[in-house]
Enzyme design. Structure first.
Site, mmCIF file in Angstrom:
data_model
loop_
_atom_site.group_PDB
_atom_site.id
_atom_site.type_symbol
_atom_site.label_atom_id
_atom_site.label_comp_id
_atom_site.label_asym_id
_atom_site.label_seq_id
_atom_site.Cartn_x
_atom_site.Cartn_y
_atom_site.Cartn_z
ATOM 1 N N GLY A 188 0.831 -1.202 0.000
ATOM 2 C CA GLY A 188 0.000 0.000 0.000
ATOM 3 C C GLY A 188 0.862 1.247 0.000
ATOM 4 O O GLY A 188 2.053 1.186 0.336
ATOM 5 N N GLN A 190 3.103 9.769 2.004
ATOM 6 C CA GLN A 190 4.454 9.212 1.824
ATOM 7 C C GLN A 190 5.177 9.794 0.615
ATOM 8 O O GLN A 190 6.397 9.700 0.538
ATOM 9 C CB GLN A 190 4.375 7.688 1.685
ATOM 10 C CG GLN A 190 3.916 6.989 2.961
ATOM 11 C CD GLN A 190 3.802 5.496 2.756
ATOM 12 O OE1 GLN A 190 2.784 5.008 2.272
ATOM 13 N NE2 GLN A 190 4.845 4.771 3.099
ATOM 14 N N CYS A 227 7.113 -0.758 6.508
ATOM 15 C CA CYS A 227 6.625 0.476 5.889
ATOM 16 C C CYS A 227 7.669 0.964 4.899
ATOM 17 O O CYS A 227 8.861 0.964 5.202
ATOM 18 C CB CYS A 227 6.387 1.533 6.964
ATOM 19 S SG CYS A 227 5.754 3.093 6.314
ATOM 20 N N LEU A 228 7.219 1.376 3.739
ATOM 21 C CA LEU A 228 8.143 1.895 2.733
ATOM 22 C C LEU A 228 8.842 3.160 3.226
ATOM 23 O O LEU A 228 9.910 3.506 2.719
ATOM 24 C CB LEU A 228 7.390 2.184 1.424
ATOM 25 C CG LEU A 228 6.801 0.951 0.725
ATOM 26 C CD1 LEU A 228 5.922 1.381 -0.446
ATOM 27 C CD2 LEU A 228 7.900 -0.001 0.264
ATOM 28 N N HIS A 248 -3.083 0.816 8.420
ATOM 29 C CA HIS A 248 -1.723 1.368 8.337
ATOM 30 C C HIS A 248 -1.713 2.622 7.447
ATOM 31 O O HIS A 248 -1.087 3.635 7.789
ATOM 32 C CB HIS A 248 -0.804 0.263 7.805
ATOM 33 C CG HIS A 248 0.610 0.669 7.517
ATOM 34 N ND1 HIS A 248 1.690 0.137 8.199
ATOM 35 C CD2 HIS A 248 1.142 1.512 6.589
ATOM 36 C CE1 HIS A 248 2.805 0.661 7.715
ATOM 37 N NE2 HIS A 248 2.506 1.493 6.733
ATOM 38 N N GLU A 249 -2.433 2.557 6.323
ATOM 39 C CA GLU A 249 -2.455 3.700 5.391
ATOM 40 C C GLU A 249 -3.251 4.881 5.957
ATOM 41 O O GLU A 249 -2.852 6.035 5.790
ATOM 42 C CB GLU A 249 -3.040 3.294 4.031
ATOM 43 C CG GLU A 249 -2.356 2.136 3.314
ATOM 44 C CD GLU A 249 -0.854 2.228 3.234
ATOM 45 O OE1 GLU A 249 -0.327 3.348 3.300
ATOM 46 O OE2 GLU A 249 -0.207 1.181 3.126
ATOM 47 N N HIS A 260 -1.124 6.874 8.123
ATOM 48 C CA HIS A 260 -0.257 7.816 7.388
ATOM 49 C C HIS A 260 -0.988 9.131 7.127
ATOM 50 O O HIS A 260 -0.409 10.213 7.267
ATOM 51 C CB HIS A 260 0.168 7.225 6.033
ATOM 52 C CG HIS A 260 1.349 6.307 6.090
ATOM 53 N ND1 HIS A 260 2.584 6.675 6.579
ATOM 54 C CD2 HIS A 260 1.501 5.017 5.693
ATOM 55 C CE1 HIS A 260 3.437 5.658 6.483
ATOM 56 N NE2 HIS A 260 2.797 4.631 5.945
HETATM 57 O O1 GNR Z 1 4.384 -2.827 1.845
HETATM 58 C C1 GNR Z 1 3.899 -2.777 2.978
HETATM 59 N N1 GNR Z 1 3.718 -3.918 3.663
HETATM 60 C C2 GNR Z 1 3.019 -3.994 4.861
HETATM 61 C C3 GNR Z 1 3.134 -5.167 5.604
HETATM 62 C C4 GNR Z 1 2.465 -5.295 6.793
HETATM 63 C C5 GNR Z 1 1.671 -4.280 7.249
HETATM 64 C C6 GNR Z 1 1.555 -3.106 6.535
HETATM 65 C C7 GNR Z 1 2.225 -2.962 5.352
HETATM 66 S S1 GNR Z 1 2.074 -1.495 4.432
HETATM 67 C C8 GNR Z 1 3.589 -1.470 3.579
HETATM 68 C C9 GNR Z 1 3.643 -0.358 2.561
HETATM 69 C C10 GNR Z 1 3.540 0.983 3.260
HETATM 70 O O2 GNR Z 1 4.432 1.473 3.873
HETATM 71 N N2 GNR Z 1 2.392 1.574 3.213
HETATM 72 O O3 GNR Z 1 2.223 2.741 3.858
HETATM 73 NI NI NI Z 2 3.626 2.727 5.478
#
Ligand code: GNR
Ligand code: NI
Length: 168
Positions: free
Chosen positions: A46, A51, A92-93, A134-135, A138
């Site tokens: 995601g 980001q 998280c990226l 998670h998104e 952000h």
């Molecule tokens: O690529 C992603 N993998 C992930 C794995 C477990 C829980 C959440 C994520 S999100 C992350 C990509 C990202 O940073 N999205 O904001």
């Molecule tokens: Ni993330």
């Protein structure tokens, strides 16, 4: 299309609270396409607009095996449904190379708009449910490292700051 640069922790711009998407126009559509291309290039599940330093309430997610089913969520809202919490390892990226357990509600209802502005609802399961939460964090300036201990967070911050000073 274009690849966008992904901000990394502890960049203060990741703490910005995103504003609602109001115009579902060609410019938004281009941003969505660029975010999807960036998501695939980074091998992520995601990506939130925050980001890539665009402070709009916009998320793209693809949890499909073949990476050919991108979902777009504009102005997402989550309602926690009855049921338990679930612990999963998150990455998280914007926090590259670090993975830590985070506990989140397992059952949620998501309301959002698609790229044309049409409202839809989803009751996601598994990784999709985790990823949407998670998104949405952000978009509210929150990162998964905010859920772990201060000590672990400070270690991650130091290591990333060092990498940012001495890029590979
Ligand atoms: O690529 C992603 N993998 C992930 C794995 C477990 C829980 C959440 C994520 S999100 C992350 C990509 C990202 O940073 N999205 O904001
Ligand atoms: Ni993330």
């Amino acid at each position: 299309m274009a690849l966008l640069k992904i901000l990394e922790f502890p960049d203060p711009r990741l703490r910005t609270i995103a504003k609602p998407v109001t115009d579902f126009d060609a410019q938004l559509s281009r941003l969505i396409d660029d975010m999807i291309e960036t998501l695939y290039e980074a091998d992520g599940v995601g990506l939130a607009a925050t980001q890539v330093d665009v402070h709009k309430r916009l998320v793209v997610i693809d949890t499909s095996e073949d990476r050919n089913d991108p979902l777009v969520f504009a102005n997402p809202e989550i309602t926690v449904l009855d049921g338990g919490m679930h612990e999963g390892r998150e990455g998280c990226l914007s926090v590259p190379g670090f993975y830590e357990p985070v506990i989140r509600p397992e059952h949620i209802l998501v309301r959002a708009q698609d790229r044309r502005g049409k409202a839809f609802e989803l009751r996601p399961e598994g990784l999709l449910a985790v990823c949407i939460q998670h998104e949405l964090d952000h978009l509210n300036g929150k990162l998964f490292v905010d859920y772990i201990s201060v000590l672990k967070r400070q270690r991650i911050r130091s290591k990333l700051e060092k990498q940012h000073r001495q890029p590979a």
